[in-house]
Scaffold this motif. Structure first.
Motif, PDB file in Angstrom:
ATOM      1  N   ASN A   1       0.858  -1.202   0.000  1.00  0.00           N
ATOM      2  CA  ASN A   1       0.000   0.000   0.000  1.00  0.00           C
ATOM      3  C   ASN A   1       0.887   1.243   0.000  1.00  0.00           C
ATOM      4  O   ASN A   1       0.736   2.143   0.822  1.00  0.00           O
ATOM      5  N   ALA A   2       1.815   1.279  -0.948  1.00  0.00           N
ATOM      6  CA  ALA A   2       2.834   2.321  -0.992  1.00  0.00           C
ATOM      7  C   ALA A   2       2.255   3.679  -1.390  1.00  0.00           C
ATOM      8  O   ALA A   2       1.271   3.783  -2.128  1.00  0.00           O
ATOM      9  N   ALA A   3       2.904   4.723  -0.888  1.00  0.00           N
ATOM     10  CA  ALA A   3       2.570   6.086  -1.308  1.00  0.00           C
ATOM     11  C   ALA A   3       3.128   6.326  -2.716  1.00  0.00           C
ATOM     12  O   ALA A   3       4.031   5.619  -3.178  1.00  0.00           O
ATOM     13  N   ARG A   4       2.598   7.337  -3.386  1.00  0.00           N
ATOM     14  CA  ARG A   4       3.073   7.683  -4.720  1.00  0.00           C
ATOM     15  C   ARG A   4       4.488   8.254  -4.641  1.00  0.00           C
ATOM     16  O   ARG A   4       4.790   9.065  -3.775  1.00  0.00           O
ATOM     17  N   ARG A   5       5.325   7.848  -5.556  1.00  0.00           N
ATOM     18  CA  ARG A   5       6.696   8.338  -5.588  1.00  0.00           C
ATOM     19  C   ARG A   5       6.746   9.780  -6.091  1.00  0.00           C
ATOM     20  O   ARG A   5       5.847  10.212  -6.818  1.00  0.00           O
ATOM     21  N   PRO A   6       7.794  10.540  -5.758  1.00  0.00           N
ATOM     22  CA  PRO A   6       7.910  11.918  -6.247  1.00  0.00           C
ATOM     23  C   PRO A   6       8.008  11.952  -7.770  1.00  0.00           C
ATOM     24  O   PRO A   6       8.635  11.088  -8.386  1.00  0.00           O
ATOM     25  N   SER A   7       7.375  12.946  -8.363  1.00  0.00           N
ATOM     26  CA  SER A   7       7.437  13.099  -9.813  1.00  0.00           C
ATOM     27  C   SER A   7       8.575  14.041 -10.185  1.00  0.00           C
ATOM     28  O   SER A   7       9.095  14.793  -9.347  1.00  0.00           O
ATOM     29  N   VAL A   8       8.937  14.022 -11.459  1.00  0.00           N
ATOM     30  CA  VAL A   8       9.971  14.926 -11.950  1.00  0.00           C
ATOM     31  C   VAL A   8       9.510  16.372 -11.807  1.00  0.00           C
ATOM     32  O   VAL A   8      10.300  17.265 -11.484  1.00  0.00           O
ATOM     33  N   GLU A   9       8.209  16.614 -12.020  1.00  0.00           N
ATOM     34  CA  GLU A   9       7.674  17.968 -11.888  1.00  0.00           C
ATOM     35  C   GLU A   9       7.798  18.460 -10.441  1.00  0.00           C
ATOM     36  O   GLU A   9       8.153  19.615 -10.188  1.00  0.00           O
ATOM     37  N   GLU A  10       7.517  17.594  -9.480  1.00  0.00           N
ATOM     38  CA  GLU A  10       7.639  17.972  -8.070  1.00  0.00           C
ATOM     39  C   GLU A  10       9.095  18.219  -7.695  1.00  0.00           C
ATOM     40  O   GLU A  10       9.400  19.092  -6.876  1.00  0.00           O
ATOM     41  N   ALA A  11       9.983  17.452  -8.297  1.00  0.00           N
ATOM     42  CA  ALA A  11      11.408  17.617  -7.999  1.00  0.00           C
ATOM     43  C   ALA A  11      11.952  18.934  -8.540  1.00  0.00           C
ATOM     44  O   ALA A  11      13.007  19.393  -8.098  1.00  0.00           O
ATOM     45  N   ALA A  12      11.233  19.562  -9.466  1.00  0.00           N
ATOM     46  CA  ALA A  12      11.712  20.804 -10.058  1.00  0.00           C
ATOM     47  C   ALA A  12      11.771  21.932  -9.038  1.00  0.00           C
ATOM     48  O   ALA A  12      12.584  22.844  -9.167  1.00  0.00           O
ATOM     49  N   TYR A  13      10.911  21.892  -7.999  1.00  0.00           N
ATOM     50  CA  TYR A  13      10.951  22.961  -7.009  1.00  0.00           C
ATOM     51  C   TYR A  13      11.521  22.491  -5.663  1.00  0.00           C
ATOM     52  O   TYR A  13      11.352  23.141  -4.641  1.00  0.00           O
ATOM     53  N   THR A  14      12.191  21.347  -5.686  1.00  0.00           N
ATOM     54  CA  THR A  14      12.887  20.849  -4.495  1.00  0.00           C
ATOM     55  C   THR A  14      14.354  20.639  -4.830  1.00  0.00           C
ATOM     56  O   THR A  14      14.683  20.019  -5.837  1.00  0.00           O
TER      57      THR A  14
END
Length: 226
Positions: free
Chosen positions: A144-157
């Protein structure tokens, strides 16, 4: 042939106060960094010094730090500015017969050096996933894993990597260093152990009890998602 690893003990990692409490054992440094949920990163800017907290993970001889892609931390460190990363675990309170001899039992590590930003967004997304997995093992790999980070989300991190080469460890344990002049003081003296006590996970109103909650594993000082 691999280049020789820098020596942990340097001028700025050499302790002059209570040097008997300081060591430079790499495995001990790793253990403290792995147990700590948070590190503090110190750096200097044109506006003065700053210290910020950061969730982190460690991979081999490398610290992985994260923060806002537009924050002063990333802007400063990306220029090659030196940083100091610290982690402290408080194991207890040390009470003496004299107030001046009260202290804390602790394990701490300081790491000096420079950090390097990870430029590739896909690579940053992968590192973000590793930080989450470090905080809650299995969170991204359980059934029941959480969604992994997306490339778009990584753009502001931002993700910064930092070698663990120049460091020192300081450990305080035992009892207060009371002096003979205080032997007659009628006050309790000793150590009060402190531990992190995990609470019961509280589900949000959307998922409720449909999925199993993470379970605390004292062996790794973490909640684990099974």
């Amino acid at each position: 042939m691999n280049a020789p690893r820098p020596t942990a003990q340097t001028e700025r990692t050499t302790a002059y106060r209570y040097p008997e409490r300081v060591t430079y054992d790499r495995e001990d440094a790793y253990a403290i960094l792995d147990e700590a949920l948070c590190v503090h990163v110190g750096f200097t800017t044109e506006d003065g010094p700053f210290v910020i907290p950061s969730l982190h993970t460690r991979e081999g001889n490398q610290l992985i730090l994260h923060g806002s892609a537009h924050g002063r931390f990333v802007k400063t460190v990306s220029s090659g500015a030196p940083v100091c990363v610290t982690a402290t675990l408080i194991d207890g309170l040390i009470l003496g017969r004299a107030a001046s001899h009260h202290s804390a039992a602790y394990r701490s590590v300081m790491v000096f050096g420079t950090a390097t930003p990870v430029e590739d967004a896909a690579e940053r997304a992968e590192y973000l996933a590793r930080v989450v997995e470090s905080v809650v093992p299995g969170r991204l790999s359980a059934s029941n894993a959480a969604r992994r980070p997306s490339v778009e989300e990584a753009a502001y991190t931002a993700i910064m990597t930092m070698p663990i080469d120049e460091f020192s460890i300081k450990v305080r344990a035992g009892f207060a260093r009371d002096e003979p002049k205080d032997d007659g003081v009628e006050a309790w003296a000793g150590t009060i152990p402190l531990t992190t006590t995990p609470g019961t996970p509280v589900p949000d109103t959307l998922t409720g009890t449909r999925f199993p909650a993470p379970v605390y594993d004292p062996a790794i000082h973490r909640f684990r998602q099974n």
